[in-house]
Design a protein around this motif. Structure first.
Motif, PDB file in Angstrom:
ATOM      1  N   ARG A 148       0.865  -1.247   0.184  1.00  0.00           N
ATOM      2  CA  ARG A 148       0.050   0.124  -0.120  1.00  0.00           C
ATOM      3  C   ARG A 148       0.927   1.178  -0.007  1.00  0.00           C
ATOM      4  O   ARG A 148       1.658   1.301   0.797  1.00  0.00           O
ATOM      5  CB  ARG A 148      -0.975  -0.172   1.152  1.00  0.00           C
ATOM      6  N   GLY A 149       0.379   2.046  -1.144  1.00  0.00           N
ATOM      7  CA  GLY A 149       1.352   3.329  -1.166  1.00  0.00           C
ATOM      8  C   GLY A 149       0.276   4.629  -1.015  1.00  0.00           C
ATOM      9  O   GLY A 149      -0.644   4.436  -1.563  1.00  0.00           O
ATOM     10  N   LYS A 150       0.965   5.640  -0.469  1.00  0.00           N
ATOM     11  CA  LYS A 150       0.037   6.741  -0.457  1.00  0.00           C
ATOM     12  C   LYS A 150      -0.270   7.272  -1.843  1.00  0.00           C
ATOM     13  O   LYS A 150       0.639   7.588  -2.650  1.00  0.00           O
ATOM     14  CB  LYS A 150       0.799   7.916   0.302  1.00  0.00           C
ATOM     15  N   ASN A 151      -1.554   7.754  -2.126  1.00  0.00           N
ATOM     16  CA  ASN A 151      -2.203   7.867  -3.229  1.00  0.00           C
ATOM     17  C   ASN A 151      -2.203   6.894  -4.352  1.00  0.00           C
ATOM     18  O   ASN A 151      -2.538   7.067  -5.406  1.00  0.00           O
ATOM     19  CB  ASN A 151      -1.235   9.195  -4.131  1.00  0.00           C
ATOM     20  N   LEU A 152      -1.961   5.480  -3.975  1.00  0.00           N
ATOM     21  CA  LEU A 152      -2.298   4.351  -4.773  1.00  0.00           C
ATOM     22  C   LEU A 152      -3.788   4.137  -4.378  1.00  0.00           C
ATOM     23  O   LEU A 152      -3.807   3.815  -3.304  1.00  0.00           O
ATOM     24  CB  LEU A 152      -1.464   3.416  -4.578  1.00  0.00           C
ATOM     25  N   PRO A 153      -4.635   3.937  -5.287  1.00  0.00           N
ATOM     26  CA  PRO A 153      -5.845   3.521  -4.839  1.00  0.00           C
ATOM     27  C   PRO A 153      -6.200   2.184  -4.193  1.00  0.00           C
ATOM     28  O   PRO A 153      -7.162   2.048  -3.386  1.00  0.00           O
ATOM     29  CB  PRO A 153      -6.623   3.862  -6.059  1.00  0.00           C
TER      30      PRO A 153
END
Length: 293
Positions: A148-153
């Protein structure tokens, strides 16, 4: 008692380091001191600190000398947060440049120097881009955690690869996804890896292969340092993962674009299995003196 540290700032494709010579292993920096040196506002600023120490003078160097008695010098590498790291692909090139420019070793074109690291001995040569380092054997290690990455939906599947240090590589759909990532936030792995990992986000070139060379673009969040302009072992892991995903017809030579420049990766057979090498520039930027409390 304070330490007067004579240092050199160096960089390889924007991955930057503070290096100092301590042949006899007399200077020991604390994690607090390393964090202070690497601080980009109150210190010199760097992704890590590298001490040049004789392998014979360091407990970790004994394994290097047992592996190859030519490994006179040991790359003692510390992340910006004060933690130890096993290996650094950009760092070992800059380290070699530091040894040469300070008259600690002589390396002519065609010669090879053996460098001790916590991931084992690594061989480095001069090449047309700067230096090429044989990073040895690699392995699939770490499974396929969700990332999970910030700004990956949505969470994306990663691929665990070890090239002396742990990596998880994630394929993205296009440049927009790559550019939108906010890597000031640490990517979350599910499940987490026991020792953590560097996380690479990769977009394939269009076309992927040009004149027999694979092309990819990547960004990286490095364990212990945050997002960096480049990660040498990360570029290697990204190329290995992309070759794996591309299938049997994929090339064994890759050009990896990172925010700080371009790195070359090559996979080649040896008697003890497939090795992978990393090539790219290494520059020393300036010298200075720090008084550390």
């Amino acid at each position: 008692m304070g330490i007067e540290l004579h240092f050199t700032k160096g960089q390889g494709t924007g991955n930057d380091f503070v290096l100092f010579s301590d042949p006899d292993g007399e200077v020991t920096l604390t994690p607090d001191q390393i964090r202070a040196v690497c601080d980009r506002r109150f210190g010199v600023g760097a992704d890590g600190v590298i001490r040049a120490v004789k392998s014979a003078k360091l407990q970790a160097g004994a394994a290097s000398l047992a592996e190859d008695d030519a490994a006179e010098w040991f790359m003692d590498y510390w992340n910006a947060d004060g933690t130890l790291s096993e290996m650094c692909g950009n760092g070992i090139r800059v380290f070699t440049r530091f040894l040469i420019d300070n008259g600690l070793v002589e390396l002519l074109p065609g010669d090879t120097i053996a460098i001790g690291t916590r991931a084992g001995v690594r061989d480095v040569q001069i090449n047309r881009t700067g230096f090429q380092a044989d990073l040895g054997r690699w392995s699939f290690d770490g499974g396929e955690p969700l990332v999970r990455g910030k700004n990956l939906p949505v969470a994306r599947p990663g691929l665990g690869i070890n090239v002396g240090n742990p990596h998880v590589v994630v394929a993205l759909a296009d440049d927009d996804e790559l550019d939108s990532l906010d890597l000031t936030f640490i990517p979350q792995l599910d499940p987490e890896l026991p020792a953590g990992a560097n996380v690479e986000f990769v977009v394939p070139g269009d076309p992927l292969v040009v004149d027999g060379v694979g092309h990819i673009r990547m960004r990286v969040h490095e364990r212990g340092s945050g997002e960096t302009l480049s990660c040498g072992t990360g570029a290697v892991a990204a190329a290995l993962a992309t070759r794996h995903w591309a299938g049997a017809s994929a090339p064994h030579q890759w050009r990896v674009q990172v925010p700080g420049g371009v790195l070359g990766v090559r996979m080649f057979p040896t008697e003890d299995g497939e090795h992978v090498s990393l090539s790219g520039p290494a520059e020393l930027v300036f010298d200075g003196v720090l008084n550390l409390g």
